[in-house]
Scaffold this motif. Structure first.
Motif, PDB file in Angstrom:
ATOM      1  N   TYR A  81     -16.663   7.792  20.489  1.00  0.00           N
ATOM      2  CA  TYR A  81     -15.698   8.804  20.923  1.00  0.00           C
ATOM      3  C   TYR A  81     -15.490   9.767  19.759  1.00  0.00           C
ATOM      4  N   ASN A  82     -15.872  11.050  19.966  1.00  0.00           N
ATOM      5  CA  ASN A  82     -15.794  12.046  18.901  1.00  0.00           C
ATOM      6  C   ASN A  82     -14.561  12.932  19.004  1.00  0.00           C
ATOM      7  N   VAL A  83     -13.894  12.914  20.159  1.00  0.00           N
ATOM      8  CA  VAL A  83     -12.741  13.781  20.399  1.00  0.00           C
ATOM      9  C   VAL A  83     -11.492  12.914  20.511  1.00  0.00           C
ATOM     10  N   CYS A  84     -10.414  13.363  19.880  1.00  0.00           N
ATOM     11  CA  CYS A  84      -9.143  12.618  19.911  1.00  0.00           C
ATOM     12  C   CYS A  84      -8.614  12.508  21.336  1.00  0.00           C
ATOM     13  N   GLY A  85      -7.933  11.393  21.621  1.00  0.00           N
ATOM     14  CA  GLY A  85      -7.254  11.257  22.906  1.00  0.00           C
ATOM     15  C   GLY A  85      -7.465   9.907  23.543  1.00  0.00           C
ATOM     16  N   PRO A  86      -6.758   9.685  24.660  1.00  0.00           N
ATOM     17  CA  PRO A  86      -6.912   8.442  25.417  1.00  0.00           C
ATOM     18  C   PRO A  86      -8.067   8.573  26.413  1.00  0.00           C
ATOM     19  N   TYR A  87      -8.734   7.454  26.688  1.00  0.00           N
ATOM     20  CA  TYR A  87      -9.869   7.446  27.605  1.00  0.00           C
ATOM     21  C   TYR A  87      -9.750   6.305  28.598  1.00  0.00           C
ATOM     22  N   ASN A  88      -9.976   6.642  29.886  1.00  0.00           N
ATOM     23  CA  ASN A  88     -10.103   5.621  30.920  1.00  0.00           C
ATOM     24  C   ASN A  88     -11.527   5.089  30.870  1.00  0.00           C
ATOM     25  N   VAL A  89     -11.677   3.784  31.085  1.00  0.00           N
ATOM     26  CA  VAL A  89     -12.996   3.153  31.124  1.00  0.00           C
ATOM     27  C   VAL A  89     -13.142   2.447  32.470  1.00  0.00           C
ATOM     28  N   THR A  90     -14.291   2.673  33.138  1.00  0.00           N
ATOM     29  CA  THR A  90     -14.552   2.086  34.448  1.00  0.00           C
ATOM     30  C   THR A  90     -15.880   1.347  34.422  1.00  0.00           C
ATOM     31  N   LEU A  91     -15.880   0.137  34.975  1.00  0.00           N
ATOM     32  CA  LEU A  91     -17.103  -0.643  35.138  1.00  0.00           C
ATOM     33  C   LEU A  91     -17.278  -0.971  36.612  1.00  0.00           C
ATOM     34  N   THR A  92     -18.467  -0.678  37.143  1.00  0.00           N
ATOM     35  CA  THR A  92     -18.840  -1.071  38.503  1.00  0.00           C
ATOM     36  C   THR A  92     -20.032  -2.008  38.397  1.00  0.00           C
ATOM     37  N   VAL A  93     -19.921  -3.179  39.038  1.00  0.00           N
ATOM     38  CA  VAL A  93     -20.985  -4.178  38.978  1.00  0.00           C
ATOM     39  C   VAL A  93     -21.435  -4.545  40.386  1.00  0.00           C
ATOM     40  N   THR A  94     -22.694  -5.022  40.485  1.00  0.00           N
ATOM     41  CA  THR A  94     -23.217  -5.510  41.755  1.00  0.00           C
ATOM     42  C   THR A  94     -23.913  -6.856  41.526  1.00  0.00           C
ATOM     43  N   ASP A  95     -23.968  -7.654  42.596  1.00  0.00           N
ATOM     44  CA  ASP A  95     -24.792  -8.858  42.618  1.00  0.00           C
ATOM     45  C   ASP A  95     -25.521  -8.872  43.957  1.00  0.00           C
ATOM     46  N   THR A  96     -26.177  -9.971  44.303  1.00  0.00           N
ATOM     47  CA  THR A  96     -26.966 -10.002  45.536  1.00  0.00           C
ATOM     48  C   THR A  96     -26.184 -10.479  46.757  1.00  0.00           C
ATOM     49  N   LEU A  97     -24.953 -10.969  46.572  1.00  0.00           N
ATOM     50  CA  LEU A  97     -24.215 -11.579  47.683  1.00  0.00           C
ATOM     51  C   LEU A  97     -22.969 -10.831  48.132  1.00  0.00           C
ATOM     52  N   HIS A  98     -22.338 -10.073  47.236  1.00  0.00           N
ATOM     53  CA  HIS A  98     -21.004  -9.535  47.510  1.00  0.00           C
ATOM     54  C   HIS A  98     -21.002  -8.010  47.454  1.00  0.00           C
ATOM     55  N   PRO A  99     -19.955  -7.379  48.019  1.00  0.00           N
ATOM     56  CA  PRO A  99     -19.791  -5.938  47.826  1.00  0.00           C
ATOM     57  C   PRO A  99     -19.608  -5.635  46.340  1.00  0.00           C
ATOM     58  N   SER A 100     -19.941  -4.418  45.927  1.00  0.00           N
ATOM     59  CA  SER A 100     -19.761  -4.045  44.521  1.00  0.00           C
ATOM     60  C   SER A 100     -18.296  -4.173  44.131  1.00  0.00           C
ATOM     61  N   SER A 106      -6.977   2.140  32.522  1.00  0.00           N
ATOM     62  CA  SER A 106      -6.472   3.464  32.142  1.00  0.00           C
ATOM     63  C   SER A 106      -6.041   3.491  30.681  1.00  0.00           C
ATOM     64  N   ASP A 107      -6.371   4.584  29.999  1.00  0.00           N
ATOM     65  CA  ASP A 107      -6.017   4.765  28.584  1.00  0.00           C
ATOM     66  C   ASP A 107      -6.428   3.545  27.755  1.00  0.00           C
ATOM     67  N   PHE A 108      -7.584   2.988  28.067  1.00  0.00           N
ATOM     68  CA  PHE A 108      -8.039   1.751  27.437  1.00  0.00           C
ATOM     69  C   PHE A 108      -8.495   1.978  25.992  1.00  0.00           C
ATOM     70  N   VAL A 109      -9.111   3.135  25.751  1.00  0.00           N
ATOM     71  CA  VAL A 109      -9.534   3.487  24.392  1.00  0.00           C
ATOM     72  C   VAL A 109      -8.720   4.683  23.941  1.00  0.00           C
ATOM     73  N   PHE A 110      -8.276   4.644  22.691  1.00  0.00           N
ATOM     74  CA  PHE A 110      -7.487   5.751  22.139  1.00  0.00           C
ATOM     75  C   PHE A 110      -8.063   6.124  20.790  1.00  0.00           C
ATOM     76  N   ALA A 111      -8.693   7.300  20.734  1.00  0.00           N
ATOM     77  CA  ALA A 111      -9.251   7.807  19.485  1.00  0.00           C
ATOM     78  C   ALA A 111      -8.180   8.592  18.745  1.00  0.00           C
ATOM     79  N   ASP A 112      -8.053   8.331  17.423  1.00  0.00           N
ATOM     80  CA  ASP A 112      -7.057   8.998  16.580  1.00  0.00           C
ATOM     81  C   ASP A 112      -5.632   8.725  17.034  1.00  0.00           C
ATOM     82  N   PRO A 113      -5.183   7.494  17.115  1.00  0.00           N
ATOM     83  CA  PRO A 113      -3.828   7.217  17.588  1.00  0.00           C
ATOM     84  C   PRO A 113      -2.776   7.382  16.492  1.00  0.00           C
ATOM     85  N   GLN A 114      -2.783   8.530  15.801  1.00  0.00           N
ATOM     86  CA  GLN A 114      -1.777   8.754  14.763  1.00  0.00           C
ATOM     87  C   GLN A 114      -0.502   9.303  15.384  1.00  0.00           C
TER      88      GLN A 114
END
Length: 114
Positions: A81-100, A106-114
């Motif tokens: 992360y090169n720019v200051c601020g909060p960032y939401n992070v999203t993960l989508t996963v799939t397998d062979t049996l279930h819906p994704s 939300s705001d999981f990563v915070f660059a420059d939290p001064q």
């Protein structure tokens, strides 16, 4: 007064049946280290997804900076992360049996939290 009647038994144990039903389904989850610091901030993400599919998780799609675009398809990516601020992070996963399964932190990563 009446006297108690009956028989006395010794060495009697409790019998109990335990039935274990393992969890079933696909549940996206992840952790990261570190989640805050001065930019440029490099964060290492760890997939902790649960699936009951014996074949395991098949695909990962990470939006690491909250712009709704897939930034990585690795299981355990790193991102800088090169720019200051909060960032939401999203993960989508799939397998062979279930819906994704998708998880957004939300705001999981915070660059420059001064």
């Amino acid at each position: 007064p009446t006297q108690p009647t009956g028989t006395t038994q010794q060495n009697v144990g409790l019998v109990m049946e335990v039935v274990y039903n393992p969890a079933s389904g696909l549940y996206a989850n992840f952790s990261a280290t570190p989640t805050s610091g001065a930019s440029p901030l490099t964060v290492n993400f760890t997939d902790t997804t649960f699936t009951s599919d014996p074949a395991g998780v098949q695909t990962w799609a990470w939006d690491l900076d909250g712009d709704s675009l897939v930034d990585s398809n690795a299981q355990n990516p790193s991102f800088t992360y090169n720019v200051c601020g909060p960032y939401n992070v999203t993960l989508t996963v799939t397998d062979t049996l279930h819906p994704s399964s998708t998880l957004t932190k939300s705001d999981f990563v915070f660059a420059d939290p001064q």
